[in-house]
Each structure stands twice: as structure tokens, then as C-alpha cells.
Design an enzyme around this catalytic site. Structure first.
Site, PDB file in Angstrom:
ATOM      1  N   ASP A  60      29.371  40.942  42.164  1.00 25.06           N
ATOM      2  CA  ASP A  60      30.785  40.835  42.530  1.00 25.06           C
ATOM      3  C   ASP A  60      31.313  42.120  43.157  1.00 25.06           C
ATOM      4  O   ASP A  60      32.447  42.150  43.635  1.00 25.06           O
ATOM      5  CB  ASP A  60      31.634  40.509  41.288  1.00 25.06           C
ATOM      6  CG  ASP A  60      31.324  39.128  40.729  1.00 25.06           C
ATOM      7  OD1 ASP A  60      31.041  38.223  41.536  1.00 25.06           O
ATOM      8  OD2 ASP A  60      31.364  38.953  39.499  1.00 25.06           O
ATOM      9  N   CYS A 104      58.725  70.867  40.747  1.00 25.60           N
ATOM     10  CA  CYS A 104      57.741  71.932  41.011  1.00 25.60           C
ATOM     11  C   CYS A 104      56.379  71.316  41.331  1.00 25.60           C
ATOM     12  O   CYS A 104      55.658  71.789  42.215  1.00 25.60           O
ATOM     13  CB  CYS A 104      57.612  72.849  39.804  1.00 25.60           C
ATOM     14  SG  CYS A 104      59.185  73.541  39.254  1.00 25.60           S
ATOM     15  N   ASP A 116      35.768  34.854  39.868  1.00 25.33           N
ATOM     16  CA  ASP A 116      34.361  34.515  39.700  1.00 25.33           C
ATOM     17  C   ASP A 116      34.300  33.565  38.500  1.00 25.33           C
ATOM     18  O   ASP A 116      35.241  33.499  37.708  1.00 25.33           O
ATOM     19  CB  ASP A 116      33.566  35.794  39.432  1.00 25.33           C
ATOM     20  CG  ASP A 116      32.132  35.506  39.047  1.00 25.33           C
ATOM     21  OD1 ASP A 116      31.476  34.750  39.775  1.00 25.33           O
ATOM     22  OD2 ASP A 116      31.686  36.018  38.010  1.00 25.33           O
ATOM     23  N   ASP A 146      32.944  40.095  37.248  1.00 23.41           N
ATOM     24  CA  ASP A 146      32.342  40.940  36.209  1.00 23.41           C
ATOM     25  C   ASP A 146      30.943  41.410  36.552  1.00 23.41           C
ATOM     26  O   ASP A 146      30.473  42.392  36.004  1.00 23.41           O
ATOM     27  CB  ASP A 146      32.275  40.176  34.886  1.00 23.41           C
ATOM     28  CG  ASP A 146      31.151  39.151  34.871  1.00 23.41           C
ATOM     29  OD1 ASP A 146      30.341  39.169  33.940  1.00 23.41           O
ATOM     30  OD2 ASP A 146      31.072  38.355  35.818  1.00 23.41           O
TER      31      ASP A 146
END
Length: 780
Positions: free
Chosen positions: A677, A22, A479, A673
Site C-alpha cells: 500500500d 520570537c 484497502d 496497512d
């Protein structure tokens, strides 16, 4: 989406949405409405999410409500707040005319308490909705309830409440007694037929009724239609006992299937049981507390969290010490110690002492609110496998019905000795087997379970598509600062030159870094540990990837890396060190440098090794830090390639080069972080952000958020993704394999309707139970 028009997100709660098929019908139907840019139905949380443009918003939403009620009249619709480009606007519209028995309830108070789960939208703003306890706030302002009164069992449910279960069991018992009476009684002719007919109507009258309603609404090919045609067809060819027995067995199977689906939904939703019900806010005197809804607390307010209570909002501990359980957010079982000055996140559970917390974020911006949104709305971003199953189900059933018609009528016309009764029976068996419920129900549950399992391990995956993409990752790009290293810098050496003292060098560096939010700047301010002079300081300028320029009493002070010194034409000293060097110059003269060290995270080396064991062929580290520092960290961790001294735009360029060098089938992950970035996170196939220390911007841009700040969790996410895919494909292979076998047996007259019903309902129950195995992943 029109250019320059506001994007509006509307969410409708579909109470009574208990069938995955459904949900699929509603999603496919609503998508076709003109003015809807995006649409998704979350079967687990019973939510329909719509994205419209503001100029068409109201009429489009009303049309969507009407469409839902046309497709599934038994559903009750209640609407959450309207979100314009992320900002909440309360909406109290109605679906007038959508249904003859609709009526609105604005500011509705049901006279009993409700929770309010909050959904943080794409831009971090949220609006609560009914699902928990509201204290001192009885109403549901901004909610629009559409109740349709349908006393029949409209829309056969895959999930049965206690009342429904008792009624269904009573019907099954009555139907079974009548069937037994018809078979073993001495009655014959019309009297016996009447018993069979009564047994059939009691057991499956609702199925036939729903099939009839769906046909009137133009929805022909669904499970109700298949079961009705198959069992009524059995009556038509005189197979009365089998027609009744198959309907009884089907209903019993549906009951077990509903219980399995319900258990799975509850298991998944229990993972999100982190929403705080209330906050104890300190009153003006600061001595008494008042219990309020978390949404009513403002930034700067102070709240009290007692032992055993859940922290309702993000903030800073001002008074008290305690141990807190962070497992709901991070998956970590070891309690964390808090003291005055400690950051605390909503969703933590206070284990012992009493804490007074100064609130730093509203509830809509809080960690718990964002987690709830990420997990609850993850199903709107579907995996390719889910899209495949949706398309497959759309075309599969009509094709099977056509094949069944051919089986029923062609062989008797071309084969000597073939009878219509025999081949019609085979065609009916073929129809029962063909229902695609097992796939339609178990596949979304499998992916949602995988997302839930990841959440339990402190990993937030924003969509099934990202979970599936993690299976194909071959290149991982990290990073450095705050990702592979702790991002907690310390000044380890102060080396003045040109006759300056250490204190003079430190003071100039502290003045320059006074307004920067970079971890290096913070370490310099901590090392200075005095009030930073502000008189005569002006012209602050942060040069991305270089450092700081500022004017002190009319003299230009520079603090940054070697590139900043070169840019200013200042000769500088380059010491041999693996630490970060901050050069300082005043009025064009070099005055010395600071050496700042950052520690590698405890699990960083193990993370790189775990990724290589999982088949990652290349690990890369990108950093804006000095080459010597980057290469030293890379060697320590075993990273394959290191690229240093990169500006944010350089990172994007390097990522694109790595992208071009890999196979198109391979996926690339970027893990970062910081706010710088964000462009790289958005550019990667899968962007992973560190959620504990990471910036809000990075978390918003990422596809996966690691709440514990542990790089090793990336390997856990990939393992969960692989396990999820394995279970999903097990279900696909199992369901299609069993159906293929029984379809062939049915065509050749070997399989009866009993086997047919097992291949439909039995396979679905087993597939749902198999999908639930994903949830049992813990600390993987």
C-alpha cells in the site's frame, strides 16, 4: 537540494524560547541563510530543525546559531545529534564567534540526572537528547551547549519560571506603590515626574531596553517597540500616570499570558510523557538484572519489566503473563492481556505480573521513539492557516505603524481645532492595540493541541497541514485486508483434485508459501502445523498480485490466485465462496485449492456509517482479492464502490482516476496497512496507515497513523480536525474582531490606553485558553 548530495538534518534546542513571536522571527531569519533547504521552529518543544546538504553542513549550522543569537541573545543553544539521510552522526561543533560570551561544553555533565527524549528521524533512526533520567550514563556526549551571559531581562518572556515570577511581581508592586505616591502625594514638578519616571523604569525598563536592542539589530516592528513608543509617547505629551499604568497593566497581562502559555505547553507535552527512562537488562547468567539506558539495549537482549514499569522497547514476551495499559499509545482504556509469544510495544505500562521480553527493535526503531518523533516534529509541516498568520504578522505591524504615524500628524494639519497632543495620543492607543500576539501565539498552539488530542486518541498526525486537510476530505478509499478486515486468515476448506489427498495438497501449498510474509501464507503454514520440507526446494519466486512459483525436486509448483493459473495455462476449479481461494498446481497439473477466510473488523461497518454522517460523499474499497470476495465484504460494510483483483500499480492507477473525478477543492484519503500500500499512501492527499499490525514501510509513507488498527478512528481524526479548525478560526475572528473594534474606537478618541492594553494582552490570554480546549477531546 543538490542532486546526489546527502540530506543532513540538524536539531538545535533553544532553551529560553518562551515567545511564539520570537520563534516566528527565528524561523523567518534562519530560512534566509544560504544552504538551508528546510527550516522550522517548534515553539512548544523549543526545537529548531534544519535540513542542509552535507557539503555545506557545518558552516551553515554555525551561521544559523549566530543568527539565533543575533535575534534572541538570551537563548541558550544545545545541539542534538546530526542525521545524515536518517543515520545519526554525533556532532560536537560550536558557534565560535557567534557571541562574545559563548563557550562549548562537549560531553557535558551537569552533575544531576537528565531524561533523554529521543527523536526518530524521517527514516526511523534516532538520537536521544537531554530531557529525563540517564542511569549510569552521566554525560551528554554529542551535545554542544552555547551559553550567552546576559544579566539583563533580555527578551521579555511569555513564560515565567518561579524565580522570574517573584521578581516581576516585586517590580510590579514597587512600580504600583511609586505610581500611587506620584498621583496622591502633594509633590509637584520635577519631584512628581521623578516618581513617575522611577515607577515606569521599574515596571517596564526591560521592555524599553529590549526594544532598543532589537532596533540596533534591525528588528524594529515588534511588541517591545509598540509598547515602548506608546508609553514613552504618553510621557512626551504629559500623560505620565497613563504611561506608567499602561506599562504595569501590560506586564501583569504578560504574566497571565505566560502562565496560560506555560500551562498549555505542559498539557501538550504531558501527552508525550511516554518515554521510558531505563531498561532492566538480564545479565549473562540470566539471573540478575542491570539498569541501563534504553539506547544501550540491542536486538536479541532480554529485559525484565516489573509491575508498574513502562515497557522500554518493542519485543516478544518470552516468560510471564500480565495485563498492560496501552492507553498512552492507543487511547484505549481497557487493559490488554499478554502471555508468552505476545508482541509488546514500548510505551505500554505493565499492570501486575513480571515479564521477560526479548527485544526485537532498537530504541531508535521502537514504537515509542517513532511516536515521540511524529508528535514533536509535527509542527514542521505547517497548515495553510499558520502560513497565512505568519505572513499576516510580517506585514501587519509595519502597516499599523505607518497608519499610526498618519493618524498622529495628518488630522492636526488638515482639521481645524485638532491638536497634535490629542491625535498623537490616539495614534499611541492605535499602536498598543495593533500587536498581533494573540494570533501568533494561539494559532500554533491550537494546531499542536489538535495533534496532541489526536495522539491521546491513538491517532498520530504527522503535521498541522494534514490535520487541516482532513477537514476537506470527501472521498475515502480503503484497502481491504488488514484495514477493513482483521487480516487474520484461517484455512476453512481443503479441496484436493486429481487423486491427491488433503495432506499432499496442504504440503505443496506449505512448501510454496514457506518464505512469504503475506497473511494468507501465514495461515497456510499454521494450518500445516508441521515442519515444512526444504530438501529439493529451490527457485522461489513471488509474483506480485499472482502468487508463488517454486521448484520441488525439479517439478514446478504454483500456489496463487486464478491469474497465476491462467498465466501458466492451467485449467482450474472456481468454487462459489466469499473466501479467498489459493489454487495449487504441480508440474502443469491442477491438484486442488484451499479456501481461506478473513473476518471483517468489529467496527468496520460503524466506521463507514460514521464517515457518511461526517459528510464523506463516497467510500471506496480497493483489493487484490477475488472480485466475489471483495464485493461480499463491500456489501456487508456498505461501501459505495469496490474494485477487486488489483495489483499495487493498479491501485495507484485507480486512485488517480478517483482523484480526477473529484473537485479540486475536495481531499481524498487512502487507508491501508501493507507494504504494497506504500505507493498509494504516498499518492493520496492524506495517507492513513494502520499502525498496530501495519508494516513499517506503510507507516513511514503515511501522513496519519492509527495505532489501534480501528478504521473507526478515521472518523475520530476528522472530528478532531474539524474541532481544531473551529477553535483556530474562533481565535482568528475573535482577535481580529476585537482589535478592529478597538482600533476604530482609538481613532475616534473613545478608547484609552487601558482598553488598548486589554485588547492586546487580554485577547491573547483568552485566545490561548480557548486553544487549550482542543486538548480536552477524549474518546471523540
Amino acid at each position: 537540494m543538490g542532486t546526489g548530495q546527502e540530506q543532513v538534518k540538524r536539531e538545535l534546542l533553544l532553551d529560553g524560547l518562551d515567545c511564539a513571536n520570537c520563534a516566528l522571527k527565528i524561523e523567518n531569519g534562519v530560512k534566509k541563510i544560504k544552504g538551508i533547504n528546510e527550516c522550522s521552529v517548534n515553539f512548544v518543544t523549543k526545537t529548531l530543525s534544519l535540513h542542509t546538504t552535507s557539503d555545506m553542513d557545518e558552516q551553515v549550522v554555525e551561521e544559523a546559531k549566530r543568527k539565533v543569537l543575533r535575534l534572541e541573545p538570551h537563548i541558550r543553544i544545545s545541539e542534538k545529534g546530526k542525521h545524515v539521510n536518517g543515520h545519526v552522526h554525533t556532532h560536537t561543533g560550536s558557534a565560535a564567534g557567534a557571541h562574545n560570551h559563548s563557550h562549548d561544553h562537549v560531553g557535558h555533565n551537569h552533575g544531576h540526572s537528565h531524561n533523554k527524549h529521543s527523536h526518530t528521524q524521517d527514516h526511523g533512526h534516532s538520537q536521544g537528547h537531554a530531557h529525563g533520567h540517564v542511569h549510569e550514563h552521566g554525560g551528554h556526549a554529542g551535545h554542544d551547549h552555547i551559553h550567552t551571559h546576559d544579566d539583563t531581562h533580555a527578551g521579555h518572556s511569555h513564560e515565567h519560571g518561579a524565580g522570574q515570577t517573584k521578581v516581576l511581581l516585586a517590580r510590579l508592586a514597587a512600580g504600583s506603590v511609586l505610581l500611587a505616591a506620584a498621583i496622591w502625594s502633594p509633590l509637584e514638578g520635577w519631584a512628581q515626574f521623578t516618581l513617575y519616571a522611577l515607577a515606569y523604569l521599574i515596571a517596564g525598563g526591560d521592555i524599553v531596553l529590549q526594544a532598543s536592542k532589537n532596533i540596533i539589530r534591525g528588528q524594529v516592528f515588534d511588541e517591545y517597540f509598540l509598547m515602548s513608543v506608546a508609553t514613552l509617547g504618553a510621557f512626551a505629551i504629559g500623560e505620565y500616570p497613563e504611561g506608567v499604568a499602561v506599562m504595569l497593566f501590560y506586564q501583569l497581562g504578560e504574566l497571565f499570558q505566560g502562565m496560560a502559555v506555560n500551562r498549555s505547553r505542559k498539557s501538550i507535552q504531558s501527552l508525550m510523557d511516554i518515554r521510558p527512562d531505563y531498561a532492566n537488562i538480564l545479565t549473562g547468567s540470566g539471573e540478575e538484572t542491570r539498569r541501563v539506558s534504553p539506547e544501550d539495549v540491542r536486538i536479541g537482549d532480554r529485559i525484565v519489566v516489573k509491575a508498574g514499569e513502562r515497557v522500554p522497547l518493542d519485543g516478544i514476551v518470552r516468560i510471564g503473563r500480565s495485563m498492560v495499559d496501552t492507553s498512552a499509545l492507543t487511547g484505549e482504556s481497557v487493559p490488554r492481556e499478554l502471555e508468552p509469544g505476545s508482541d509488546v510495544l514500548s510505551g505500554f505500562v505493565n499492570k501486575n505480573g513480571m515479564l521477560t521480553i526479548e527485544v526485537t527493535k532498537t530504541f531508535g526503531e521502537s514504537t515509542v521513539s517513532k511516536i515521540l518523533d511524529l508528535v514533536q516534529n509535527a509542527s514542521s509541516r505547517k497548515a495553510k492557516t499558520e502560513h497565512f498568520i505568519s505572513k499576516f504578522a510580517r506585514y501587519y505591524t509595519p502597516v499599523v505603524v505607518i497608519l499610526a504615524a498618519l493618524i498622529a500628524f495628518v488630522p492636526p494639519l488638515i482639521l481645524s481645532g485638532a491638536t497634535f497632543a490629542d491625535w498623537i495620543y490616539r495614534a499611541l492607543v492605535f499602536l498598543v492595540i495593533s500587536c498581533p500576539c494573540a494570533l501568533v501565539v494561539s494559532i500554533p498552539l491550537g494546531f499542536f493541541g489538535g495533534i496532541g488530542a489526536a495522539s491521546r486518541n491513538g491517532i498520530l498526525v504527522k503535521g498541522s497541514n494534514y490535520l487541516e486537510a482532513l477537514n476537506d476530505v470527501k472521498v475515502v478509499v480503503f484497502d481491504k485486508t488488514g484495514t477493513l478486515t482483521k487480516g487474520v486468515f484461517k484455512v476453512t476448506a481443503i479441496r484436493p483434485e486429481g487423486g491427491r489427498t488433503e495432506e499432499e495438497l496442504m504440503e505443496l501449498a506449505a512448501i510454496a508459501e514457506a518464505n512469504s510474509n503475506h497473511p494468507i501464507a501465514e495461515s497456510i503454514r499454521v494450518a500445516w502445523a508441521k515442519a515444512i520440507p526444504t530438501q529439493g526446494v529451490e527457485g522461489y519466486d513471488e509474483v506480485a498480485g499472482h502468487g508463488i512459483k517454486v521448484s520441488v525436486d525439479g517439478r514446478e509448483v504454483l500456489a496463487g490466485n486464478a491469474k497465476l493459473m491462467k498465466q501458466a495455462g492451467i485449467s482450474y476449479t472456481t468454487p462459489e465462496t466469499a473466501g479467498t481461494i489459493v489454487h495449487v498446481a504441480e508440474a502443469g497439473t491442477y491438484v486442488g485449492h484451499l479456501i481461506i477466510a478473513d473476518e471483517v473488523k468489529d467496527d468496520a461497518a460503524a466506521a463507514i456509517q460514521a464517515l457518511k454522517k461526517l459528510g464523506i460523499r463516497k467510500t471506496v474499497m480497493l483489493t487484490g482479492d477475488a472480485k466475489a470476495v471483495g464485493e461480499a465484504v463491500g456489501r456487508e460494510l456498505g461501501v459505495d464502490e469496490v474494485y477487486a483483483e488489483l495489483l499495487p500499480q493498479d491501485k495507484v492507477e485507480r486512485l488517480e482516476q478517483l482523484e480526477a473525478a473529484k473537485s479540486p477543492k475536495e481531499k481524498m484519503v487512502f487507508v491501508g496497512d501493507g507494504i504494497n500500500d506504500t505507493p498509494v499512501l504516498a499518492r493520496a492527499d492524506v495517507g492513513v496507515a494502520m499502525g498496530g499490525l501495519g508494516s513499517d514501510a506503510a507507516i513511514e509513507a503515511a501522513d496519519v497513523v492509527i495505532m489501534t488498527d480501528e478504521p473507526s478512528k478515521l472518523a475520530s481524526a476528522i472530528r478532531i480536525a474539524k474541532r481544531t479548525r473551529m477553535i483556530v478560526w474562533q481565535n482568528i475572528a475573535f482577535a481580529l474582531g476585537v482589535k478592529a473594534i478597538f482600533l476604530l474606537l482609538g481613532v475616534f478618541g473613545v478608547a484609552t490606553m487601558w482598553e488598548a492594553v486589554f485588547s492586546d494582552v487580554g485577547v491573547t490570554v483568552l485566545a490561548v485558553l480557548n486553544a487549550m480546549r482542543v486538548l480536552r477531546v477524549k474518546n471523540i
